[in-house]
Design an enzyme around this catalytic site. Structure first.
Site, PDB file in Angstrom:
ATOM      1  N   MET A 149       0.852  -1.179   0.000  1.00 21.14           N
ATOM      2  CA  MET A 149       0.000   0.000   0.000  1.00 21.14           C
ATOM      3  C   MET A 149       0.894   1.237   0.000  1.00 21.14           C
ATOM      4  O   MET A 149       1.566   1.540   0.980  1.00 21.14           O
ATOM      5  CB  MET A 149      -0.922  -0.017   1.210  1.00 21.14           C
ATOM      6  CG  MET A 149      -1.847  -1.233   1.245  1.00 21.14           C
ATOM      7  SD  MET A 149      -2.976  -1.223   2.653  1.00 21.14           S
ATOM      8  CE  MET A 149      -4.093   0.107   2.211  1.00 21.14           C
ATOM      9  N   SER A 150       0.910   1.938  -1.126  1.00 24.81           N
ATOM     10  CA  SER A 150       1.817   3.073  -1.281  1.00 24.81           C
ATOM     11  C   SER A 150       1.330   4.313  -0.551  1.00 24.81           C
ATOM     12  O   SER A 150       2.107   5.233  -0.300  1.00 24.81           O
ATOM     13  CB  SER A 150       1.966   3.402  -2.768  1.00 24.81           C
ATOM     14  OG  SER A 150       0.728   3.853  -3.291  1.00 24.81           O
ATOM     15  N   VAL A 168      -4.537   6.261  -3.892  1.00 24.10           N
ATOM     16  CA  VAL A 168      -5.892   5.755  -4.031  1.00 24.10           C
ATOM     17  C   VAL A 168      -5.914   4.375  -4.688  1.00 24.10           C
ATOM     18  O   VAL A 168      -6.745   3.517  -4.329  1.00 24.10           O
ATOM     19  CB  VAL A 168      -6.762   6.764  -4.829  1.00 24.10           C
ATOM     20  CG1 VAL A 168      -6.229   6.960  -6.243  1.00 24.10           C
ATOM     21  CG2 VAL A 168      -8.220   6.329  -4.857  1.00 24.10           C
ATOM     22  N   ASP A 169      -5.014   4.116  -5.627  1.00 28.57           N
ATOM     23  CA  ASP A 169      -5.061   2.856  -6.363  1.00 28.57           C
ATOM     24  C   ASP A 169      -4.793   1.657  -5.465  1.00 28.57           C
ATOM     25  O   ASP A 169      -5.548   0.674  -5.468  1.00 28.57           O
ATOM     26  CB  ASP A 169      -4.052   2.872  -7.520  1.00 28.57           C
ATOM     27  CG  ASP A 169      -4.413   3.903  -8.581  1.00 28.57           C
ATOM     28  OD1 ASP A 169      -5.616   4.128  -8.791  1.00 28.57           O
ATOM     29  OD2 ASP A 169      -3.492   4.485  -9.178  1.00 28.57           O
ATOM     30  N   SER A 170      -3.729   1.708  -4.693  1.00 29.93           N
ATOM     31  CA  SER A 170      -3.413   0.559  -3.837  1.00 29.93           C
ATOM     32  C   SER A 170      -4.424   0.397  -2.717  1.00 29.93           C
ATOM     33  O   SER A 170      -4.699  -0.721  -2.272  1.00 29.93           O
ATOM     34  CB  SER A 170      -1.998   0.691  -3.260  1.00 29.93           C
ATOM     35  OG  SER A 170      -1.850   1.885  -2.518  1.00 29.93           O
ATOM     36  N   CYS A 198      10.678   8.625  -7.198  1.00 33.99           N
ATOM     37  CA  CYS A 198      10.353   8.805  -5.773  1.00 33.99           C
ATOM     38  C   CYS A 198      11.546   9.223  -4.935  1.00 33.99           C
ATOM     39  O   CYS A 198      11.386   9.894  -3.913  1.00 33.99           O
ATOM     40  CB  CYS A 198       9.735   7.529  -5.214  1.00 33.99           C
ATOM     41  SG  CYS A 198      10.853   6.108  -5.137  1.00 33.99           S
ATOM     42  N   CYS A 242      12.469  -1.270  -9.828  1.00 33.13           N
ATOM     43  CA  CYS A 242      11.826  -1.444  -8.526  1.00 33.13           C
ATOM     44  C   CYS A 242      10.830  -2.596  -8.566  1.00 33.13           C
ATOM     45  O   CYS A 242      10.761  -3.404  -7.633  1.00 33.13           O
ATOM     46  CB  CYS A 242      11.132  -0.144  -8.121  1.00 33.13           C
ATOM     47  SG  CYS A 242      10.360  -0.210  -6.483  1.00 33.13           S
ATOM     48  N   GLY A 261      -1.826  -1.959  -6.788  1.00 34.30           N
ATOM     49  CA  GLY A 261      -2.771  -1.099  -7.492  1.00 34.30           C
ATOM     50  C   GLY A 261      -2.375  -0.802  -8.918  1.00 34.30           C
ATOM     51  O   GLY A 261      -2.893   0.146  -9.522  1.00 34.30           O
TER      52      GLY A 261
END
EC number: 2.8.1.13
Length: 359
Positions: free
Chosen positions: A1-2, A5-7, A192, A95, A119
């Site tokens: 879970m980053s 919203v997607d994850s 990132c 990654c 996600g």
């Protein structure tokens, strides 16, 4: 879970489908205080807190795994080494290959989990040959199969992409309906671990004496004339137009682009846009999602947000030769060529060299 919203929605869907879900956030910086604020990346302290809150709303356990040393070695160091060698890497592919679907997956399987769900926008389907196939997402505008093209059959067999059949608008609506506070959070972008999005400045600071040269000449492709000087080849990439700081305009008044980077001598060659055209690619370090093709008439994607190019792909002795039926422009060694057969991802390889001939 980053923390995006997607994850969060992917985790909620997996839990709703009856899976025993545990949320994992990856701590990837060796110095958390260096994380930037705001929603530009995918692994800041703020993102960690957002992920934890989402897990609480979903009702699943949540943990933070420290993979900072592995990330630095396999992703950050690789990024620096590639740029120092005059190549243009994609750290998101690395990654996925080395961290999310290798280090994380290995640990998850050792702990008794069956799969890693993310996600990412991509679809998995059983193939006629019994293997797991990866296909583009329904939402082609958000499709992320390019950065997943490094996954092999073992990794695909232990992966879940719950959002592959959904558009981004629907994901945001669903997040809001589920009470997830990240419903309107902006998408992550940039690299990132580059705090301000200034890749060249970050490389200049980090490489320092590691760079094979501390400067060199910027020369004209046609005349060989020196047009200017630079402080390091790592500040350039093939196809670059802006930031060249060349005082002398071209004879025809048209803009110049970076055509070649020679890290040993420090020479950066510039010229007109038409000289960026390539029709053949030689690639190395292939990663295949399933059966290795000997010859394939399909398409290749050469950038994360680029279009598809019709191509004929041939493999042998660990190398991949790609003939582009329509020329591509500004393709740099180090980029990934991801190969498709229709919507199916066949595999990927790292571009080693480009040429304009067909012989």
């Amino acid at each position: 879970m980053s923390g995006g919203v997607d994850s969060a929605v992917a985790a909620a869907r997996a839990a709703e489908a009856g899976h025993d879900v545990t949320g994992i956030h990856l701590a990837l910086s060796r110095n958390p205080a260096s994380y930037r604020s705001g929603a530009r990346g995918c692994c800041t302290i703020e993102d960690s807190n957002d992920a934890r809150r989402a897990a609480d709303v979903i009702g699943i356990p949540f943990y933070v795994w420290d993979l900072s040393e592995r990330f630095h070695e396999d992703v950050v160091e690789d990024f620096m080494d590639e740029y120092a060698a005059g190549r243009t890497p994609n750290p998101c592919l690395r990654c996925n290959e080395k961290i999310k679907f290798a280090a994380v997956l290995d640990r998850a399987l050792a702990l008794g989990f069956d799969a890693v769900a993310t996600g990412h926008y991509a679809q998995l389907r059983p193939g006629a040959d019994g293997l797991i196939e990866m296909h583009r997402a329904v939402d082609h505008g958000k499709d992320q199969s390019y950065v997943l093209g490094v996954l092999d059959q073992h990794q695909l067999a232990h992966s879940l992409f719950p959002l592959g059949d959904t558009t981004k608008d629907v994901v945001r609506q669903e997040a809001a309906a589920r009470g997830l506070l990240v419903a309107d959070k902006p998408d992550s972008h940039d690299i990132c671990f580059v705090a301000d999005g200034d890749n060249a400045g970050w490389l200049r600071e980090k490489l320092g004496d590691r760079a094979p040269n501390h400067g060199g000449a910027i020369v004209d492709d046609a005349t060989g004339e020196e047009l200017g000087r630079h402080t390091g080849t790592y500040g350039f990439t093939i196809g670059q137009r802006k930031g060249l700081r060349i005082g002398t305009p071209a004879a025809d008044g048209k803009p110049r682009f970076v055509l070649d980077i020679e890290p040993v001598t420090g020479t950066v060659t510039v010229g007109p846009h038409e000289r960026l055209a390539v029709s053949r690619l030689s690639a190395i370090k292939p990663r295949w999602c399933g059966t290795v093709p000997r010859r394939l008439e399909g398409t290749v994607q050469l950038r994360a947000h680029g279009g598809e190019h019709r191509a004929v792909v041939a493999t042998g002795d660990g190398a991949v030769e790609i003939e582009l039926l329509d020329p591509a422009y500004g393709i740099a060694p180090g980029q990934a060529a991801v190969i498709y057969d229709g919507s199916r991802v066949v595999g990927s390889a790292t571009i080693a060299s480009t040429s304009t001939g067909t012989s």
